[in-house]
Design a protein around this motif. Structure first.
Motif, PDB file in Angstrom:
ATOM      1  N   SER A   1     -14.335 -16.214 -35.977  1.00  0.00           N
ATOM      2  CA  SER A   1     -13.132 -16.437 -35.189  1.00  0.00           C
ATOM      3  C   SER A   1     -11.865 -15.943 -35.884  1.00  0.00           C
ATOM      4  O   SER A   1     -10.942 -15.455 -35.245  1.00  0.00           O
ATOM      5  CB  SER A   1     -12.981 -17.927 -34.884  1.00  0.00           C
TER       6      SER A   1
ATOM      7  N   GLU B   1     -18.596 -17.509 -26.827  1.00  0.00           N
ATOM      8  CA  GLU B   1     -17.287 -17.003 -27.233  1.00  0.00           C
ATOM      9  C   GLU B   1     -17.080 -15.581 -26.712  1.00  0.00           C
ATOM     10  O   GLU B   1     -15.981 -15.206 -26.304  1.00  0.00           O
ATOM     11  CB  GLU B   1     -17.165 -17.040 -28.760  1.00  0.00           C
TER      12      GLU B   1
ATOM     13  N   THR C   1     -16.276 -15.861 -23.049  1.00  0.00           N
ATOM     14  CA  THR C   1     -14.879 -16.257 -22.892  1.00  0.00           C
ATOM     15  C   THR C   1     -13.964 -15.056 -23.041  1.00  0.00           C
ATOM     16  O   THR C   1     -13.038 -14.856 -22.245  1.00  0.00           O
ATOM     17  CB  THR C   1     -14.519 -17.327 -23.940  1.00  0.00           C
TER      18      THR C   1
END
Lengths: 247, 247
Positions: A18, A80, A83
């Motif tokens: 991230s 993720e 998204t």
DNA sequence: TGTACATCAGTGAACGCGCGTTCACTGATGTAC
DNA sequence: TGTACATCAGTGAACGCGCGTTCACTGATGTAC
């Protein structure tokens, strides 16, 4: 913070994905951004072939010629990545709409609405799987996180701006069924728009998505023979509804 | 016909699933019908939990306490089960709508439209996954066969009947953009309906599905605070559009 | 009413596949002194 | 400018899982004579 530090060096490995690199201008950061984009592009291509719900990290890695585990340096999980794709889709659609509206004379609100509607449909037709991803049935097992909301809001925002142009008001919001059902929207617009016009806006909004969804998902086959032409005619009638209403 | 007959008895095994038993009234046929229904019911329950695209024959078999291969006595493949579910969903929805409309005074066409719209939304809210299955993004890798079309048509048919009640015409169909874009529908109605009214019908149809899809797929969160109430108000305006139009 | 045979439902093992994610690792790139 | 160390990208093997579908089989149910 409270992560176990059993191993010496590599203990922070897991949450690496991230966090972006420090220096935005660094070589590494640039390469990283490029590969991130490539992964998303490959994901898009895969989606175009078999839909969002069968999106596979391994298949993406295969297409890019890298180990499947390498994807995890860029996205912490499949969710993720999903998204990110959803946000990109919303942003791309909103950009298209904003650009189309900006090209039209700001005083001609009929034309502005027409541009908005056309941009929405054109984007959907050109990106059917992205459209399905954000406006079709939700991907099973995936819960859209907060991050997507801001991007999602940009799209209806464009119509809201149009409404604001012609239906601003400082009158107190009436206490009726309409204002009750639209309470959230009314707050969002800071109570500056006529409620009747807002209601028409939501209805027209729904018709736009209805027309596009029915077309893209195959429900116009053999009945609405030329969906683009029909859409074009519906635009005129919708524009009247959304522009000419008086509060 | 051209199947290999290597083994003695069981060579016709493969295509067993699709064919029903001979005697409709026989015990075996009844048991078979019951188990078929149970499989579909289990599939429905599973869909309600995790969506149509993750529907799994093995999971269904597990729930019914039978071997996964046993399912193949009832459905030749996963796709065939999906098809059956889709048809059931269309039929169930159409039945609900027809029943709701039938309860209302046939002369009060406003009320009839309202009943239709309400029945549609109510069914969708009560069967969100079935709704997504038939009106959401198509299940990846699945192509709806012809069998579903007749059932699918029953739903819009209900609105068409309503339109026919008030906009019948024997006038020749005009040659314009509207009649071009709706050519398929016009043929379907045997050229007996006013084209303008038909256009309004399609638009209202789209708005209905738009409202329901936006609500069910989460796009009204925080904006349209009370979707049911808003839908109820939209019904009135849609009814005017669809009933009061003059051709 | 009884017997022989065909049909059918259901079993359980197996095939072959793809998936998300983790892990310990190697080498290359960047950073601090 | 050079060296020591930390960070990072990427690898390849592995874990554990679930899936659709096929196959040869057993036993029960129905059918024809």
């Amino acid at each position: 913070m409270a992560t176990s530090k059993k191993k010496t060096k590599q203990s922070a490995d897991t949450t690496q994905a991230s966090g972006a690199s420090k220096k935005a201008g660094g070589v590494r950061a640039r390469v990283r951004a490029e590969l991130t984009a490539e992964i998303k592009a490959a994901a898009g291509r895969q989606m175009a072939e078999s839909g969002a719900s069968s999106l596979s990290l391994r298949a993406i890695a295969r297409e890019l010629g890298m180990a499947s585990s390498a994807i995890y340096r860029y996205f912490a999980s499949r969710d993720e990545l999903l998204t990110a794709l959803i946000i990109d889709a919303y942003e791309d659609l909103a950009d298209s709409i904003d650009a189309a509206v900006a090209e039209v004379d700001a005083d001609d609100r009929h034309a502005q609405f027409a541009a908005l509607a056309r941009a929405l449909r054109t984007w959907a037709v050109n990106n059917p799987h992205e459209y399905a991803l954000i406006y079709g049935s939700p991907v099973p097992g995936y819960a859209a996180p907060q991050d997507t909301i801001a991007s999602a809001a940009r799209v209806p925002q464009a119509l809201l701006v149009l409404l604001m142009g012609g239906h601003e008001t400082t009158k107190p919001i009436p206490k009726n069924d309409l204002s009750t059902s639209l309470a959230g929207l009314i707050d969002y617009t800071e109570r500056s728009i006529d409620v009747e016009a807002l209601g028409q806006g939501v209805e027209v909004w729904a018709e736009l998505f209805g027309l596009i969804s029915l077309e893209l998902f195959g429900h116009f086959t053999n009945t609405v023979t030329d969906p683009e032409l029909f859409f074009e005619q519906a635009i005129t009638r919708m524009a009247s509804r959304v522009i000419d209403t008086t509060g």
